[in-house]
Design an enzyme around this catalytic site. Structure first.
Site, short mmCIF file in Angstrom:
data_model
loop_
_atom_site.label_atom_id
_atom_site.label_comp_id
_atom_site.label_asym_id
_atom_site.label_seq_id
_atom_site.Cartn_x
_atom_site.Cartn_y
_atom_site.Cartn_z
N CYS A 121 0.83 -1.20 0.00
CA CYS A 121 0.00 0.00 0.00
C CYS A 121 0.87 1.26 0.00
O CYS A 121 1.99 1.26 0.52
CB CYS A 121 -0.92 0.01 1.22
SG CYS A 121 -2.26 -1.21 1.10
N CYS A 202 -3.45 0.12 -3.35
CA CYS A 202 -4.18 0.40 -2.10
C CYS A 202 -3.53 1.56 -1.36
O CYS A 202 -2.37 1.89 -1.62
CB CYS A 202 -4.25 -0.85 -1.21
SG CYS A 202 -2.64 -1.57 -0.81
#
Length: 305
Positions: A121, A202
């Site tokens: 992420c 993400c």
């Protein structure tokens, strides 16, 4: 009696000669038809067409395998369980002996599954018209990954490939460009890889665009504009940071308030993303200034620090 026998022999000889003539005519006709059919096949065979793009990269197998082993051993040992031989075979199977204008996403699905890996992420960095700059940045800053910094993108970056229905099944002379046929091996591959890269993103994602492009920094027809932004998951991605970079010395064709950037922001807002746009993101501009230290833009950049 001898006259009748002579007459019978003459008739037999005539029949025999006629038979031979018919047989020869049939053979000639068969050869002509075969030649015409073969000629017709060659006319439509992709190998006989001179495509506009470069052909398959020489020693493609060695290039792909070498990059794969380098990636999973030297750069990302956590991916050491990847099978580079299987990855190469799945890439080869996707295009070899196939018409280079009839490639489908299904052809590449096994490759995508074999070579995919998680993207941490906050590390995903997308780009359009900033190829050189964005990759200089990811080489100097390991906190970000472009598609070309993933296993799939690293193996395929700057190489080309396409097949041919006739032996040896690979065309080393030329391959079709996107404007020659949409479903060519390169276009289908990069569209699928880009879609998968976007789906994996993400946290905070970044996109580096070129504010010196006269036609506008954001283009709906680009891979980023047509595929990647529509495959970002609003449930996984918290923010989109736009870095609008202008060339040192300009031209300054567009800023964050420009028309194409506002269009991009509207698309992202409709998909419920939070957006931050920054003109000349300073860490990247400092990298630009490495090559232009005496330019006025860089002096201003230095003085502000």
């Amino acid at each position: 009696m001898p006259l009748q026998q002579g007459s019978a022999r003459a008739r037999q000889r005539t029949v025999l000669l006629v038979g031979i003539a018919v047989l020869l005519a049939a053979l000639v006709l068969a050869v002509v038809l075969a030649s015409l059919l073969t000629h017709g096949r060659h006319e439509v065979s992709p190998k006989m067409l001179k495509w506009k793009d470069r052909g398959t990269t020489k020693n493609l197998q060695e290039v792909i395998l070498g990059r794969c082993y380098n990636y999973i051993t030297a750069q990302h040992p956590e991916l050491g369980d990847k099978d580079c031989l299987k990855i190469w075979e799945s890439l080869k199977d996707a295009f070899i002996y196939k018409n280079p204008c009839n490639i489908t996403p299904e052809d590449y699905q096994p490759l995508m599954e074999l070579a995919s890996h998680p993207i941490p992420c906050n590390k995903s960095l997308f780009w359009s018209k900033t190829n050189d700059l964005v990759h200089r940045y990811t080489k100097s800053n390991q906190n970000f990954l472009t598609l070309e910094d993933t296993l799939l993108g690293y193996m395929a970056d700057r190489v080309s490939w396409c097949g041919d229905p006739s032996a040896p099944g690979i065309n080393y002379e030329s391959c079709p460009k996107r404007n020659e046929c949409e479903s060519n091996p390169g276009s289908v591959f990069w569209k699928m890889a880009s879609k998968m890269f976007a789906e994996a993103a993400c946290g905070v994602v970044q996109v580096m665009l070129n504010g010196s492009v006269e036609a506008g920094a954001f283009r709906s027809s680009s891979i980023f504009g047509s595929i990647e932004i529509f495959n970002l998951d609003p449930d996984k991605v918290t923010e989109v940071h736009i870095w609008l970079m202008q060339n040192i010395g300009g031209p300054q064709s567009e800023s964050c308030s420009g028309q194409s950037i506002q269009r991009l922001i509207s698309i992202l807002e409709e998909r419920n993303f939070k957006i931050i746009c920054e003109d000349n993101y300073r860490p990247v501009q400092l990298l630009q200034c490495v090559h232009n230290p005496d330019h006025t833009d860089c002096r201003l950049c230095t003085n502000s620090s």
